[in-house]
Design a protein around this motif. Structure first.
Motif, mmCIF file in Angstrom:
data_model
loop_
_atom_site.group_PDB
_atom_site.id
_atom_site.type_symbol
_atom_site.label_atom_id
_atom_site.label_comp_id
_atom_site.label_asym_id
_atom_site.label_seq_id
_atom_site.Cartn_x
_atom_site.Cartn_y
_atom_site.Cartn_z
ATOM 1 N N TRP A 46 0.821 -1.213 0.000
ATOM 2 C CA TRP A 46 0.000 0.000 0.000
ATOM 3 C C TRP A 46 0.851 1.257 0.000
ATOM 4 O O TRP A 46 1.974 1.271 0.487
ATOM 5 C CB TRP A 46 -1.000 -0.005 1.146
ATOM 6 C CG TRP A 46 -0.472 0.026 2.551
ATOM 7 C CD1 TRP A 46 0.095 -1.008 3.248
ATOM 8 C CD2 TRP A 46 -0.488 1.139 3.441
ATOM 9 N NE1 TRP A 46 0.426 -0.609 4.526
ATOM 10 C CE2 TRP A 46 0.080 0.711 4.673
ATOM 11 C CE3 TRP A 46 -0.936 2.449 3.341
ATOM 12 C CZ2 TRP A 46 0.212 1.554 5.772
ATOM 13 C CZ3 TRP A 46 -0.805 3.294 4.426
ATOM 14 C CH2 TRP A 46 -0.236 2.836 5.629
ATOM 15 N N MET B 266 -9.721 6.491 1.235
ATOM 16 C CA MET B 266 -8.914 5.656 0.352
ATOM 17 C C MET B 266 -7.994 4.722 1.127
ATOM 18 O O MET B 266 -7.637 4.973 2.281
ATOM 19 C CB MET B 266 -8.060 6.544 -0.561
ATOM 20 C CG MET B 266 -7.048 7.392 0.201
ATOM 21 S SD MET B 266 -6.018 8.400 -0.883
ATOM 22 C CE MET B 266 -7.199 9.632 -1.409
ATOM 23 N N ARG C 102 -4.957 2.816 -0.881
ATOM 24 C CA ARG C 102 -4.463 2.546 -2.227
ATOM 25 C C ARG C 102 -3.206 1.672 -2.238
ATOM 26 O O ARG C 102 -2.322 1.835 -1.392
ATOM 27 C CB ARG C 102 -4.144 3.865 -2.933
ATOM 28 C CG ARG C 102 -5.326 4.820 -3.008
ATOM 29 C CD ARG C 102 -6.266 4.467 -4.146
ATOM 30 N NE ARG C 102 -7.498 5.224 -4.073
ATOM 31 C CZ ARG C 102 -7.657 6.478 -4.497
ATOM 32 N NH1 ARG C 102 -6.623 7.129 -5.013
ATOM 33 N NH2 ARG C 102 -8.825 7.079 -4.404
ATOM 34 N N ASP C 103 -3.149 0.798 -3.231
ATOM 35 C CA ASP C 103 -1.910 0.075 -3.469
ATOM 36 C C ASP C 103 -1.099 0.825 -4.520
ATOM 37 O O ASP C 103 -1.498 1.904 -4.980
ATOM 38 C CB ASP C 103 -2.175 -1.371 -3.887
ATOM 39 C CG ASP C 103 -2.830 -1.485 -5.262
ATOM 40 O OD1 ASP C 103 -3.153 -0.438 -5.870
ATOM 41 O OD2 ASP C 103 -3.025 -2.626 -5.723
ATOM 42 N N GLU D 233 -0.571 0.290 -7.609
ATOM 43 C CA GLU D 233 -1.167 0.375 -8.943
ATOM 44 C C GLU D 233 -2.530 1.058 -8.938
ATOM 45 O O GLU D 233 -3.154 1.219 -9.995
ATOM 46 C CB GLU D 233 -1.320 -1.026 -9.552
ATOM 47 C CG GLU D 233 -0.006 -1.708 -9.933
ATOM 48 C CD GLU D 233 0.734 -2.233 -8.720
ATOM 49 O OE1 GLU D 233 0.055 -2.671 -7.762
ATOM 50 O OE2 GLU D 233 1.973 -2.207 -8.725
ATOM 51 N N GLY D 234 -3.033 1.438 -7.777
ATOM 52 C CA GLY D 234 -4.354 2.043 -7.709
ATOM 53 C C GLY D 234 -5.462 1.046 -8.017
ATOM 54 O O GLY D 234 -6.505 1.398 -8.571
ATOM 55 N N ASN D 235 -5.243 -0.220 -7.649
ATOM 56 C CA ASN D 235 -6.200 -1.295 -7.914
ATOM 57 C C ASN D 235 -7.432 -1.141 -7.026
ATOM 58 O O ASN D 235 -7.351 -1.237 -5.797
ATOM 59 C CB ASN D 235 -5.517 -2.643 -7.654
ATOM 60 C CG ASN D 235 -6.414 -3.815 -7.994
ATOM 61 O OD1 ASN D 235 -7.564 -3.649 -8.413
ATOM 62 N ND2 ASN D 235 -5.887 -5.014 -7.813
ATOM 63 N N LEU D 236 -8.589 -0.921 -7.620
ATOM 64 C CA LEU D 236 -9.814 -0.727 -6.840
ATOM 65 C C LEU D 236 -10.216 -1.977 -6.080
ATOM 66 O O LEU D 236 -10.863 -1.896 -5.034
ATOM 67 C CB LEU D 236 -10.952 -0.278 -7.758
ATOM 68 C CG LEU D 236 -10.871 1.154 -8.287
ATOM 69 C CD1 LEU D 236 -12.070 1.451 -9.177
ATOM 70 C CD2 LEU D 236 -10.797 2.154 -7.141
ATOM 71 N N GLU E 136 -8.521 -1.784 -2.763
ATOM 72 C CA GLU E 136 -9.191 -0.821 -1.894
ATOM 73 C C GLU E 136 -10.536 -1.365 -1.413
ATOM 74 O O GLU E 136 -10.905 -1.184 -0.241
ATOM 75 C CB GLU E 136 -9.390 0.487 -2.652
ATOM 76 C CG GLU E 136 -9.961 1.614 -1.809
ATOM 77 C CD GLU E 136 -9.853 2.949 -2.523
ATOM 78 O OE1 GLU E 136 -8.856 3.661 -2.284
ATOM 79 O OE2 GLU E 136 -10.754 3.280 -3.325
#
Length: 234
Positions: free
Chosen positions: A104, A208, A210-211, A213-216, A219
């Motif tokens: 994260w 938020m 977030r990881d 890569e912004g992988n939903l 999240e």
């Protein structure tokens, strides 16, 4: 130069995570009406909430927001510690994470507590919350925590709850598993021995976890696997 850049990025994270919203003295009702209606209607259909405890209707927003996002078999799990304190003492409340080591990169999270308690702050003007950082955020590029004292959302007022908010981010390292931060809540002087104060999470659509890569899906897992805590008066 690096510090200036980190400060600028941190300001952006604070804004994106809704920190400035907690500071506003007034918010137009129209800006949140549709969201609150959706959350309330969804929560009304849910009969699995624990009885006698405050379980935020706002968490139902997670189901709506991430309805089309795939489910992961494992991922980050956020939790609040169970602790105890005597009447008039300061209880230490720790927020932790597991299942996200070196994955994260930033977060923005609200934690709820009963209005009888008093979040300890370091700044009377900005309501900066007192905290101690844990090992999970070693190497962070900035950490901000604030008590939410103005413009509380209707649900919190109705349920006699307060909340504090924290946000952090990383640039040269990644978030670890373990304790994120410890916060301090004062127990009323007249609290009865055996009283249990429930602590939980309050979700807004700008929060938020977030990881890199912004992988939903990452999240979504975080916000659907949160575990509240307690303070017991001894």
């Amino acid at each position: 130069m690096k510090h200036k850049f980190a400060a600028a990025v941190m300001a952006a994270v604070m804004t994106a995570a809704g920190l400035t919203g907690c500071m506003e003295k007034k918010q137009p009702a129209s800006s949140k009406k549709s969201t609150e209606t959706a959350v309330t209607n969804s929560a009304a259909e849910n009969d699995t909430m624990p009885k006698g405890e405050f379980v935020s209707e706002s968490l139902e927003l997670v189901k709506l927001k991430y309805a089309d996002v795939p489910d992961l078999e494992s991922g980050p799990e956020l939790s609040i510690s169970d602790t105890d304190a005597k009447p008039g003492e300061i209880a230490k409340v720790t927020v932790s994470v597991k299942g996200a080591a070196d994955k994260w990169s930033m977060c923005g999270i609200h934690v709820t507590y009963p209005e009888e308690l008093e979040c300890q702050i370091t700044d009377e003007k900005q309501y900066n919350a007192k905290y101690e950082l844990g090992s999970a955020v070693y190497g962070n590029s900035g950490f901000v925590a604030m008590d939410w004292r103005e413009n509380l959302m209707e649900e919190l007022v109705r349920e006699h709850q307060r909340a504090f908010f924290f946000t952090t981010m990383f640039m040269d390292s990644h978030g670890k598993d373990g304790d994120i931060a410890t916060f301090f809540l004062k127990i009323p002087e007249d609290a009865q021995v055996g009283t249990v104060y429930n602590l939980g999470f309050f979700y807004t659509d700008s929060d938020m976890f977030r990881d890199l890569e912004g992988n939903l899906a990452f999240e979504k897992y975080a916000f659907t696997h949160m575990k509240g805590g307690t303070i017991t008066v001894r």
